[in-house]
Structure formats: C-alpha cells, structure tokens
Design a protein around this motif. Structure first.
Motif, short mmCIF file in Angstrom:
data_model
loop_
_atom_site.label_atom_id
_atom_site.label_comp_id
_atom_site.label_asym_id
_atom_site.label_seq_id
_atom_site.Cartn_x
_atom_site.Cartn_y
_atom_site.Cartn_z
N LEU A 149 0.88 -1.18 -0.17
CA LEU A 149 -0.08 0.11 0.13
C LEU A 149 0.80 1.32 0.01
CD1 LEU A 149 -2.66 1.49 0.30
CD2 LEU A 149 -2.60 1.26 2.88
N VAL A 150 1.88 1.25 1.00
CA VAL A 150 2.89 2.24 0.71
C VAL A 150 3.54 2.79 -0.33
CG1 VAL A 150 4.81 3.37 2.08
CG2 VAL A 150 3.14 2.08 3.56
N ILE A 151 4.10 1.55 -0.97
CA ILE A 151 4.76 1.56 -2.42
C ILE A 151 3.76 2.23 -3.46
CG2 ILE A 151 5.50 0.42 -4.36
CD1 ILE A 151 6.74 -1.80 -2.14
N THR A 152 2.32 1.73 -3.49
CA THR A 152 1.47 2.54 -4.43
C THR A 152 1.35 3.89 -4.19
OG1 THR A 152 0.37 0.20 -4.26
CG2 THR A 152 -0.81 2.41 -5.17
N LEU A 153 1.60 4.52 -2.99
CA LEU A 153 1.19 5.84 -2.81
C LEU A 153 2.72 6.59 -3.24
CD1 LEU A 153 -0.39 5.71 0.66
CD2 LEU A 153 -1.61 6.23 -1.43
N LEU A 154 3.54 5.79 -2.80
CA LEU A 154 4.98 6.54 -3.19
C LEU A 154 5.43 6.37 -4.81
CD1 LEU A 154 7.35 4.87 -0.20
CD2 LEU A 154 6.55 7.23 -0.81
N LEU A 165 7.12 9.04 -9.58
CA LEU A 165 7.22 9.30 -11.05
C LEU A 165 7.30 10.81 -11.49
CD1 LEU A 165 6.44 7.82 -13.73
CD2 LEU A 165 4.10 8.14 -13.46
N PHE A 166 6.53 11.64 -10.31
CA PHE A 166 6.52 12.93 -10.49
C PHE A 166 8.12 13.46 -10.40
CE2 PHE A 166 6.66 17.12 -8.28
CZ PHE A 166 6.16 17.77 -9.35
N LYS A 167 8.80 13.21 -9.57
CA LYS A 167 10.37 13.48 -9.18
C LYS A 167 11.14 12.96 -10.44
CE LYS A 167 11.67 15.17 -5.98
NZ LYS A 167 12.18 16.53 -5.40
N SER A 168 10.81 11.85 -11.01
CA SER A 168 11.50 11.12 -11.90
C SER A 168 11.52 12.27 -13.27
CB SER A 168 11.20 9.83 -12.43
OG SER A 168 11.90 9.35 -13.54
N VAL A 169 10.23 12.79 -13.50
CA VAL A 169 10.19 13.42 -14.51
C VAL A 169 10.78 14.89 -14.55
CG1 VAL A 169 8.37 14.91 -15.93
CG2 VAL A 169 7.96 12.93 -15.29
N LYS A 170 10.82 15.22 -13.02
CA LYS A 170 11.54 16.66 -12.90
C LYS A 170 12.98 16.28 -13.03
CE LYS A 170 9.84 19.89 -11.01
NZ LYS A 170 9.42 21.23 -11.91
N LEU A 171 13.50 15.11 -12.52
CA LEU A 171 14.98 14.98 -12.39
C LEU A 171 15.46 14.95 -14.06
CD1 LEU A 171 15.34 12.46 -9.62
CD2 LEU A 171 16.41 14.77 -9.71
N ARG A 172 14.55 14.39 -14.98
CA ARG A 172 15.12 14.16 -16.33
C ARG A 172 14.92 15.72 -17.04
NH1 ARG A 172 11.66 9.33 -16.50
NH2 ARG A 172 9.96 10.69 -17.17
N GLN A 173 14.14 16.49 -16.66
CA GLN A 173 14.04 17.77 -17.15
C GLN A 173 15.45 18.59 -16.80
OE1 GLN A 173 10.38 19.27 -15.85
NE2 GLN A 173 9.24 18.56 -17.59
N ALA A 174 15.58 18.15 -15.57
CA ALA A 174 16.96 19.16 -14.82
C ALA A 174 18.20 18.29 -15.63
CB ALA A 174 17.07 18.76 -13.65
N SER A 175 18.28 17.14 -15.76
CA SER A 175 19.07 16.51 -16.35
C SER A 175 19.58 16.94 -17.78
CB SER A 175 19.25 14.91 -16.36
OG SER A 175 20.04 14.21 -17.04
N ARG A 176 18.64 17.15 -18.55
CA ARG A 176 18.59 17.77 -20.07
C ARG A 176 19.17 18.94 -19.83
NH1 ARG A 176 12.88 16.00 -20.49
NH2 ARG A 176 13.03 13.80 -21.21
N LEU A 177 18.76 19.78 -19.01
CA LEU A 177 19.14 21.22 -18.96
C LEU A 177 20.41 21.19 -18.61
CD1 LEU A 177 18.57 24.24 -18.79
CD2 LEU A 177 17.97 23.89 -16.46
N GLN A 178 20.90 20.28 -17.72
CA GLN A 178 22.36 20.62 -17.15
C GLN A 178 23.16 19.91 -18.47
OE1 GLN A 178 23.31 17.92 -14.00
NE2 GLN A 178 25.27 18.70 -13.63
N ALA A 179 22.94 18.94 -19.09
CA ALA A 179 23.64 18.44 -20.35
C ALA A 179 23.41 19.55 -21.21
CB ALA A 179 22.87 17.28 -21.00
N GLU A 180 22.51 20.26 -21.54
CA GLU A 180 22.70 21.28 -22.75
C GLU A 180 23.61 22.50 -22.05
OE1 GLU A 180 22.11 23.25 -26.05
OE2 GLU A 180 21.40 21.40 -25.51
N VAL A 181 23.72 22.81 -21.00
CA VAL A 181 24.80 23.93 -20.26
C VAL A 181 26.20 23.44 -20.47
CG1 VAL A 181 25.49 24.79 -18.09
CG2 VAL A 181 23.14 24.79 -18.62
N ILE A 182 26.20 22.06 -20.29
CA ILE A 182 27.70 21.34 -20.27
C ILE A 182 28.20 21.47 -21.85
CG2 ILE A 182 29.12 19.31 -20.19
CD1 ILE A 182 27.38 18.65 -17.93
N LEU A 183 27.11 21.15 -22.69
CA LEU A 183 27.43 21.13 -24.25
C LEU A 183 27.98 22.71 -24.75
CD1 LEU A 183 27.64 19.87 -26.80
CD2 LEU A 183 25.13 20.02 -27.14
N GLN A 184 27.05 23.70 -23.97
CA GLN A 184 27.46 24.92 -24.50
C GLN A 184 28.93 25.34 -23.79
OE1 GLN A 184 25.89 26.67 -26.78
NE2 GLN A 184 24.37 24.85 -27.03
#
Length: 647
Positions: free
Chosen positions: A407-412, A417-436
């Motif tokens: 039950l706890v896992i279902t809630l978590l 999932l929400f945090k994962s999406v946020k982290l992927r967005q931050a990762s893409r931004l960081q990769a772009e900054v490093i590339l630049q």
C-alpha cells in the motif's frame, strides 16, 4: 608443451616453499631470458622480484619494473596492480618508504577499482607497515585492522598471521605487551596449523622483543635463535639482519657489549649489502650505545651522529628519539652537561610528537573495537539456533509487513514518478549547459590556436622577411661605405650582428607559436624538439614516452603540447630548478603526463596566490579535454604536475 607445463609446476613449488636458493633463482632467470611467451615472462619476473627482494635490491627492482612493463603490454590490470605491490615491497625492504608508499597506494587504488577484495587487503597491510616505519602508529594500526578484518571474513589464516605479526609490533611500541604477546602466539599457532614455516620467524622474533621488554633475556635469545634458524634456512637476509640487530640489543642489556658489537656488525653487513638506509642507521645507533658503555666515547659519538643524520633524512621519529637519548647519556658520562641536556630535550620532543594522548586513545579504541568484534562473532556462533527461530518469526512478520508495504509503495509510486520527470528535465538542462560550455571552450582554444598561427605567419613572412632584407642591404653597403675609424667599423659590425640575431629570434618565436613538427610528427616529437632548444646547462630535461607510437587527436596533441610548454616555461621562470623530468604515457584508460622539477617548490595550501594566467590556462585546457590536473609541491622539495586525459 611439456616444457611449459614443467615450468609452471616448478613455479608453484617455488612459491609454496618460498626458498631463496640461488640455483632456483639462476634457473628462473634463464627462463625469463629465453621465454617467448609474455605471460610466462610476466609470472617469472614477478617471482624473481619477490625472491630477490630479501637478498639483492637492484635485481629485485629490475625484475619488478620488467613485470610492470609486461603487465601493461598485456593490458592486464590485475597484474599491473601486483607489479605495483611487488615494487613497493622491494622499496619497503630497504626502507625507501616514500617510494614504497607511492607504489602500494597505486596498487590499492587499482585493486579496489577492480573489486579484488583479498588483494586489496594485501595492499592495505603493506601500507600499514610503512606507516609504522614512519612512526605514524595510529594510521598503521587502522590499516592493519582493516586488512585483518578482510582476511578473517575470507578465512585466509596465512594472511591473518602476517597481519597479526605487524599488529603485535605496533602494540609493542605502545607498551601493550599482553596484547602484543597474544598476537605473536596466534601467528605461531596459525603458521604451524597451516604448515607454513616462512611465517614462524615473525612470531618468534615478536616473542623475542616481548621477552626483551620484560627483561627475560634468556627467553629473548632463545626465541631470537629460533627465528634466525628459519630465516637462515630461507636465506632472507634483510629479516635476518633485523634479528641479529635485536639480539645485539639483548646482549647489550645483559652487559656483554663485545658480543652485542659482534651481532650488530653482522646485521650491518647484511643491511649495507641490501642498501637499507634505516637498517644501517639502526646498527650505527646500537654500535654507538655499545662503545659508550665501553667508554670509547669518540667511536660512540661517531656512530650515533651517523645514525642521527640518516634518521633525520628519513624522518624516522621513533629511532631519532632513541639516538638523541643515547647521545645525551654519552655527554653525561663525559660530564658535558649542557650538551647532555640539549639532546635529552630533543629526545623528549620526539617522544611527545609520537606518543600524544590523542594517538594513544585511538590505539585503545581500535583494540577495543577489534576485541568487541571477535566476541560478537563468538556469541553469534553460540546463538545460531536461537537466530533460526527468530528468522522464522521474522518471516511471518515480513508477510504482514509486505501487505502494508504494498500500500505504501503504491502511494509512493506516484510521487516518485513525478520526481523522475523533474529530474529528467533537470538532467537535460544540465547536459545542454555542459554542451554549450564545451563549445565555448573549444571555440576559445581554436581561436587562440588560429591567432597563434596568424601571428606566427606574420612574424615569419612579414617581420622576418623585412629583417632579412635589412640584413642583406646592410651587408651590401659594407663594400661601399668608408669608415672614419676602426671603432665605427666595429660598431657597424655589431649592428649587423644584432640584425642577424633579431632574424633568428623572430624565426624562433614564430616556430614556438605554431610548431610545424607538431602537425607533421606528433606530440612526442614536438615536445622533444621543444626541450632540445632549451639550454641544458641551465636546465637538464629528461623526457620519457610510452605508448605514443600512434598519432593522437589533433586537439589533444595541441592542448597537451601547450600545457607542457606553459609548465616548462613556469619552471624556467619561477622554480630555480636545474633538473626537470617529463613522462608521457598512453594506456587503455587515457594519457598521463608527469612533469617534476627539483626547484624551490611552493605551499599548495596557498595555490590560489600562485595561480596566475599560466596556471589558469593549464587548468582550462585540461578541463576542456575532460581531464584532471594536480599540483603537488612543498617548500624546498620541488613541484610535481600530474595530468590525466581520458580517452
């Protein structure tokens, strides 16, 4: 095929008995010279390095470095780590502790990276011995218990015995005699249980020191004779020298000073043959003490002063403390009380720096921790059945907990999932900054190189050609001009020479800014061409290159060339050095550059004060290639610049 098989059987027998028989060594050397299989040569060179380590330092070091080169050639990382360890042991046996620590730390880092837990424990044990020799007993005991714990987990009783002997030696230094004797007794018990006679000298020599401290000199000599017998059978000269040295101390305490001098001189002969500086100094110290008792004060002072000079060079605080105390007694006997007080104070200062309260508390803590772990293991064995019952109960609780957990896992899950999406967005931004950032750095470096080439061309084709024309015109005028006097003619000649020197200087600057040899022949040739232009009378430069037969990426070659050029210029301008070593190596992991001078050095804790445009350029260029650069230096000890560029 039969020959190869027989050789491997021969090596297995050799490693088992560890006998240093010269006929066996000669046979192994013949195998090394004639073998065409690099894997066999690697095995034999390692055995020769270990075997000669106790009898011939120069041969041991030769075969250790041969082992390292073969391991690198075969790209065998585990064997590279073993070669580092073998070379480190070679330096340890002659008490060259700085080099020994360097190689063992390399071995430990590589073994931990490869996940070789048992082998890493061996490196940890070797490092602990070096810290003990340096007088850093807190670190020594910490490393010893780390390795002992690994060997107990893996059930390797032979290695346990090796470490326990070292632990006993540290306890002896801290006057924890009961704990030391317990360690030595366990060494002998484990050696006899596993029928490994080469371990027995460690236990018997430890008991000799134990009974020596308890003033039971007859028992000390009995155990010393037992240790010497096994070491003599094994032809382990460096260890035999240590036994003779201690036996000399026992005879000294018994008042038999002539017998003590005899044993110390026997020890000194072995140590001089092995080029063991610390061992030589220890013999000098003991001989000085004996001659002091015989009231031959000139000889006593001579030997003790020789020992102090070496102890100071090696920073051996514990031995230095003893030497100062002996010299204090000599001056007291001579009724030179001022000098006597001076050296007793020096001895006290050394003692305070070694045996401070914090270190002793740490030793007590480590001893208690180890004993606690041992008792915990015993209790665990006694309560094994009780634990099984608890595990059954735990299983039932887990089933109930699993339902709640689901039950706890279902809630978590939704939150994760929400945090994962946020982290992927931050990762893409960081990769772009490093590339630049990478693109910007690359653009700056390319612009700099293009500007260098442009200026080089302008100097060579513009200013250089103009200087050449001026020189030609002035030379032509020589025949038409009439000089008033000899002084005017001489001045004209000097002017013509200045123009000629200016032409050469312009060409030199042009070639440094855009060396054609770098574009045509590669990094190694370009660096060698650059250093050949430096006056060897002012700065002697040694260059070694490995693995650079193939050309590197042009950007890598250009950046490394500029970094080396900048570093060498810094050495010439600021260090006051007269010797510089440059080593360029390429392996599977990347490219390494080591640049070491013998100049005045600087305090790396204040690196920011020294970090002008030159050092910042070095950092930015290396970071552009995803590499790392490290500056290692102390005042008066030169500077080492270490660069690693990954491939």
């Amino acid at each position: 095929m039969k020959f190869t098989l027989s050789i491997f059987i021969f090596l297995i027998v050799f490693n088992t008995v560890k006998a240093q028989d010269q006929k066996i060594l000669d046979s192994l050397e013949n195998v090394y010279r004639t073998a065409k299989d690099d894997k066999l040569k690697l095995k034999v060179s390692g055995d020769l390095c270990w075997s000669y380590g106790s009898v011939n330092f120069d041969k041991a070091l030769f075969y250790g470095k041969a082992e390292l080169q073969l391991a690198e050639k075969l790209k065998d990382s585990a064997s590279v780590a073993l070669a580092y360890s073998d070379i480190g042991n070679t330096y340890t046996r002659v008490n060259n502790l700085k080099e020994a620590l360097n190689y063992h730390l390399k071995s430990l880092a590589l073994r931990e990276k490869l996940g070789l837990k048992a082998k890493a424990a061996g490196s940890i044990s070797n490092i602990s011995i070096i810290y003990k020799q340096l007088g850093n007993y807190k670190e020594a005991l910490n490393y010893m218990h780390r390795s002992l714990k690994i060997y107990e987990e893996t059930g390797d009783e032979v290695k346990q015995a090796l470490v326990l002997g070292n632990i006993g030696n540290v306890y002896m230094n801290y006057e924890k005699y009961d704990a030391a004797k317990e360690s030595y007794d366990r060494v002998i018990s484990l050696a006899k249980k596993n029928k490994v006679n080469s371990l027995l000298p460690s236990g018997y020599s430890g008991l000799m020191k134990y009974y020596f401290q308890l003033k039971n000199y007859d028992q000390a000599l009995k155990n010393g004779a037992a240790a010497a017998k096994y070491l003599n059978d094994l032809n382990m000269k460096s260890d035999l020298a240590a036994i003779y040295n201690t036996m000399g101390q026992v005879y000294y305490e018994k008042g038999n000073y002539k017998e003590a001098i005899k044993y110390n001189n026997n020890s000194l002969k072995f140590r001089e043959f092995m080029k063991d500086k610390l061992g030589i100094a220890s013999c000098y110290k003991n001989l000085g003490a004996c001659y002091a008792k015989l009231k031959d004060y000139p000889k006593a002072e001579q030997y003790i002063n020789q020992s102090i000079a070496i102890f100071q060079e090696l920073n051996s605080k514990d031995y230095l403390r003893e030497a100062y105390a002996i010299l204090g007694n000599v001056f007291e006997e001579k009724q030179d009380y001022i000098s006597s007080l001076k050296f007793f104070k020096e001895s006290a200062i050394m003692k305070d720096s070694i045996y401070n309260k914090q270190t002793i508390d740490k030793i007590n803590e480590l001893q208690i921790t180890y004993q606690t772990e041992k008792k915990t293991q015993q209790i665990a064995l006694l309560n094994k059945e009780n634990k099984i019952q608890k595990l059954l109960l735990l299983k039932r609780n887990i089933l109930l907990g699993s339902a709640i957990g689901a039950l706890v896992i279902t809630l978590l899950f939704g939150f994760l999932l929400f945090k994962s999406v946020k982290l992927r967005q931050a990762s893409r931004l960081q990769a772009e900054v490093i590339l630049q950032q990478d693109l910007a750095t690359k653009a700056v470096l390319n612009a700099e190189e293009n500007e260098r080439r442009r200026i080089s061309g302008e100097l060579h084709d513009g200013l250089g050609q103009m200087f050449s024309a001026v020189k030609m015109n002035l030379s032509a005028l020589t025949e038409d001009l009439t000089f008033k006097n000899e002084s005017s003619k001489e001045m004209f000649g000097k002017t013509l020479n200045l123009v000629d020197e200016s032409c050469k200087e312009v060409r030199s600057i042009s070639h440094q800014m855009a060396p054609n040899v770098l574009l045509k022949s590669g990094l190694a040739t370009a660096v060698r061409d650059f250093i050949n232009k430096i006056d060897a009378r002012k700065l002697k430069i040694n260059l070694e290159t490995f693995g650079l037969q193939q050309r590197l990426d042009q950007n890598v070659e250009t950046v490394l060339y500029r970094v080396i050029q900048e570093t060498v210029n810094n050495v010439i301008k600021h260090s006051g050095a007269n010797s510089l070593d440059i080593q360029l190596t390429k392996d599977d992991e990347g490219i390494n550059a080591m640049i070491e001078d013998n100049g005045k050095g600087f305090d790396t804790a204040s690196l920011e004060k020294f970090e002008g445009i030159g050092l910042k350029n070095i950092r930015s260029r290396v970071e552009y290639l995803k590499g790392v650069v490290d500056f290692s230096s102390t005042l008066g000890s030169g500077t080492l610049v270490a660069i690693h560029i990954p491939l």
